[in-house]
Design an enzyme around this catalytic site. Structure first.
Site, PDB file in Angstrom:
ATOM      1  N   MET A  97       6.896   6.757  -5.189  1.00  0.00           N
ATOM      2  CA  MET A  97       7.834   5.797  -5.765  1.00  0.00           C
ATOM      3  C   MET A  97       8.438   4.869  -4.704  1.00  0.00           C
ATOM      4  O   MET A  97       9.656   4.802  -4.511  1.00  0.00           O
ATOM      5  CB  MET A  97       8.934   6.536  -6.527  1.00  0.00           C
ATOM      6  CG  MET A  97       8.401   7.432  -7.623  1.00  0.00           C
ATOM      7  SD  MET A  97       7.374   6.559  -8.838  1.00  0.00           S
ATOM      8  CE  MET A  97       8.627   5.564  -9.649  1.00  0.00           C
ATOM      9  N   ILE A  99       7.797   0.800  -3.116  1.00  0.00           N
ATOM     10  CA  ILE A  99       7.072  -0.462  -3.064  1.00  0.00           C
ATOM     11  C   ILE A  99       6.673  -0.709  -1.620  1.00  0.00           C
ATOM     12  O   ILE A  99       7.519  -0.723  -0.721  1.00  0.00           O
ATOM     13  CB  ILE A  99       7.926  -1.618  -3.609  1.00  0.00           C
ATOM     14  CG1 ILE A  99       8.208  -1.402  -5.096  1.00  0.00           C
ATOM     15  CG2 ILE A  99       7.228  -2.957  -3.389  1.00  0.00           C
ATOM     16  CD1 ILE A  99       9.131  -2.430  -5.700  1.00  0.00           C
ATOM     17  N   LEU A 100       5.392  -0.875  -1.383  1.00  0.00           N
ATOM     18  CA  LEU A 100       4.874  -0.997  -0.021  1.00  0.00           C
ATOM     19  C   LEU A 100       4.867  -2.462   0.422  1.00  0.00           C
ATOM     20  O   LEU A 100       4.594  -3.364  -0.373  1.00  0.00           O
ATOM     21  CB  LEU A 100       3.464  -0.418   0.043  1.00  0.00           C
ATOM     22  CG  LEU A 100       3.384   1.083  -0.292  1.00  0.00           C
ATOM     23  CD1 LEU A 100       1.942   1.496  -0.557  1.00  0.00           C
ATOM     24  CD2 LEU A 100       3.988   1.915   0.836  1.00  0.00           C
ATOM     25  N   HIS A 116      -1.523   3.751 -12.389  1.00  0.00           N
ATOM     26  CA  HIS A 116      -0.368   3.182 -13.079  1.00  0.00           C
ATOM     27  C   HIS A 116      -0.456   3.510 -14.563  1.00  0.00           C
ATOM     28  O   HIS A 116      -1.529   3.368 -15.167  1.00  0.00           O
ATOM     29  CB  HIS A 116      -0.337   1.663 -12.889  1.00  0.00           C
ATOM     30  CG  HIS A 116       0.848   1.001 -13.528  1.00  0.00           C
ATOM     31  ND1 HIS A 116       2.106   1.065 -12.977  1.00  0.00           N
ATOM     32  CD2 HIS A 116       0.963   0.292 -14.678  1.00  0.00           C
ATOM     33  CE1 HIS A 116       2.953   0.409 -13.757  1.00  0.00           C
ATOM     34  NE2 HIS A 116       2.292  -0.065 -14.797  1.00  0.00           N
TER      35      HIS A 116
END
Length: 220
Positions: A97, A99-100, A116
């Site tokens: 969880m 965001i890269l 997803h």
């Protein structure tokens, strides 16, 4: 058979929670339906149950607490260094969880895989099951895709599809999608490991020559 063919693919799995997809992947490896081994599991949360799953399977684990870093790029740089140490063939996001950053994604482009819980491009982001129900969708599903710098926008590899039942709630639909994920994630990884699909020219390109580069579809 050459040594290259015999060698198992090395998987590094990133998690934040219970690790049910991790378990499905480990089971596929153990059952020899996936010619791979999970060589490391990394979590940004020390209380993630997926760490226990990995430790019970004698797989090395690492915790990298994002809260100890001043910013997202700092965390991602440390995470990338951890990943590089185990020299994986693929980095598998399984309920991770975070965001890269684009820099992280570009570093591992083509090796970074995510699942997803929607039929992308429908419903990127959160609350996918509630959104599908609110829209009155007759079908819902999950997508395994290559990760690109734009969140949930990478080219799909496999999509699993099921019918939305008249009495489905968010919880019941979520539970059925989870079961679907446990089928399609090992399947997608098998396709990747066998070289049947790869990331090229911003697309998922297949060796079977399909002109439109559409994902495989699994219906349950």
């Amino acid at each position: 058979m050459t040594d290259h063919v015999q060698q198992k693919a090395r998987l590094c799995v990133l998690i934040s929670g219970s690790g049910s997809n991790l378990q499905a992947i480990m089971d596929a490896c153990h059952g020899h339906t996936l010619h791979a081994e999970v060589v490391q599991v990394i979590s940004n949360r020390a209380d993630a149950y997926g760490l226990t799953r990995a430790q019970q399977a004698q797989i090395p684990t690492e915790v990298l607490n994002h809260k100890t870093f001043a910013d997202r790029p700092g965390f991602d740089a440390a995470l990338a260094d951890l990943i590089d140490r185990c020299q994986p063939d693929f980095i598998v996001l399984a309920g991770f969880m975070r965001i890269l950053t684009p820099g992280f994604v570009e570093r591992f482009l083509g090796k970074l895989i995510n699942i997803h819980p929607s039929l992308l491009p429908k419903y990127p982001g959160l609350d996918t099951h509630a959104r599908a129900l609110a829209a009155g969708d007759r079908e819902h599903g999950a997508t395994v895709h290559f990760v690109t710098p734009t969140v949930d926008a990478g080219p799909p590899i496999v999509q699993g599809i099921l019918n939305v039942l008249p009495d489905d709630s968010v919880d019941s639909l979520k539970a059925r999608i989870h079961q679907l994920e446990h089928v399609i994630y090992p399947y997608a990884l098998d396709r990747l490991i066998k070289g049947q699909v790869c990331y090229r020219q911003q697309q998922a390109q297949w060796t079977d020559g399909r002109a439109d580069n559409t994902p495989d579809i699994i219906r349950l």
